[in-house]
Write an enzyme that holds these catalytic residues in place. Sequence first.
Site, short mmCIF file in Angstrom:
data_model
loop_
_atom_site.label_atom_id
_atom_site.label_comp_id
_atom_site.label_asym_id
_atom_site.label_seq_id
_atom_site.Cartn_x
_atom_site.Cartn_y
_atom_site.Cartn_z
N GLU A 59 0.83 -1.26 -0.10
CA GLU A 59 -0.10 -0.06 0.11
C GLU A 59 0.77 1.25 -0.05
O GLU A 59 0.43 2.26 -0.64
CB GLU A 59 -0.91 -0.01 1.28
CG GLU A 59 -1.98 -1.13 1.20
CD GLU A 59 -1.55 -2.39 1.76
OE1 GLU A 59 -2.36 -3.45 1.44
OE2 GLU A 59 -0.50 -2.60 2.05
N GLY A 307 12.63 -3.11 0.29
CA GLY A 307 12.94 -2.08 -0.47
C GLY A 307 13.65 -2.34 -1.89
O GLY A 307 13.85 -1.33 -2.78
N GLU A 308 14.00 -3.58 -2.34
CA GLU A 308 14.75 -3.96 -3.25
C GLU A 308 14.06 -4.74 -4.19
O GLU A 308 14.48 -5.31 -5.37
CB GLU A 308 16.20 -4.77 -3.07
CG GLU A 308 17.24 -3.90 -2.28
CD GLU A 308 18.30 -4.53 -2.21
OE1 GLU A 308 19.30 -3.57 -2.27
OE2 GLU A 308 18.60 -5.53 -1.84
#
Length: 428
Positions: A59, A307-308
């Site tokens: 989200e 985050g990758e």
Amino acid sequence: MRLLYGIVLYMITPFVLLRLLWRSRRNPGYRKRIGERFAHIGPLPKRPRLWVHAVSVGEVIAAAPLIRRLLQAHPDHALLVTTTTPTGSAQVRRLLGDSVEHVYLPYDLPHVVARFLDRTRPRLALLMETELWPNLFAACGQRHIPVMVANARLSERSARGYARLRRLVRETLARVTLVAAQDSDSARRFTALGARPVRVLGNLKYDLDVPSEVITRGRALRAGLGAARPVWIAASTHAGEVEAALAAFADVRARFASAVLILVPRHPERFEDAFVLCERAGYRVARRSRQENGDGHTDVLLGDTLGELLLLYAASDVAFVGGSLVPTGGHNPLEPAALGLPVLTGPYRSNFDAVYEALIEAGAAEVVEDAEALGAAVADLLADAPHRRQAGAAGHAVVLRNRGALARTLEAVGEVLAQAGRRAASGV
């Protein structure tokens, strides 16, 4: 009904806290900042404020372009972002840094949400996807704070669940200024539950922006693994799917001895388990958490970081999107599709039904039933480069064709704020 709901919440709160502590055994983030879950937050600057709630990682990623545009459109406003999970919190800081304020969403207890709204004083509450909180929405109504549910989706299964609490849900939806639905099916289900008004504005996840830097880094990572080696990714895997991915990888290796698997567990608490399973299977593993990129001898590149995922997709030829071989509902296939990868999914994909329908119809995605079928599908795609490129291009075209929800949602936010301003001016 709301009184009964509140009583039940107060009764179960101790057990909710125990669950937080239990989950913190593997992810210490769950036992940090517990005060924020009861709206014990530090003082915020006395500025007009917009508030966006995004539950977790997916989200937050979907909301990030909208949040950036809101910051540009309302430079005189602070922008508060709330999340529910530690991974969502980390994603806020990674994508948005200090440009926004951030705390956890408090529990939906009457005195807690009252304290939260008194301390934050938002001009608008914008909640992503399907977040319906009876006490929070009632408190917003009492303070004349407009509530907008953006990128709203509602599966058939969730709609049946809400229908069992029809009176409470109808009362809650009556407090919503606008439901901005992803698709017509979700709009129909929200309307049947009592939402008014409901507008179909599209899926914000189609408006994903893939930075060129990510593509460049992904290609470099792929080259380091061996430019001629086929690479596939099993992304956002849940318990049971790591084992399935490794079983499928063994079948892929039977046809492509040099193949590489990029394995990305969905939750940080699964990272170490995934590493152990890879080692037990006899694979040479490189771990991104140790800043390891892998080399020509690497069998499995373990994406045990946050985050990758886009970077790791960009290093791959084929993508399996997890949460779909187990009854979770699946995760976002638009990220690999935006990068031109053919997509594989298990049978459980209710969270993205409309998206998968579009991808499957275009020939960009395929459904597999189990680990054996997954291995066969991956190997077939790796063996047929023209088909693989055609499927990837079809997926990318689906993404481009369905963009525009971001602009429509921004316009709707402006309308909601203007309407609230007119009511405030008239004293209504």
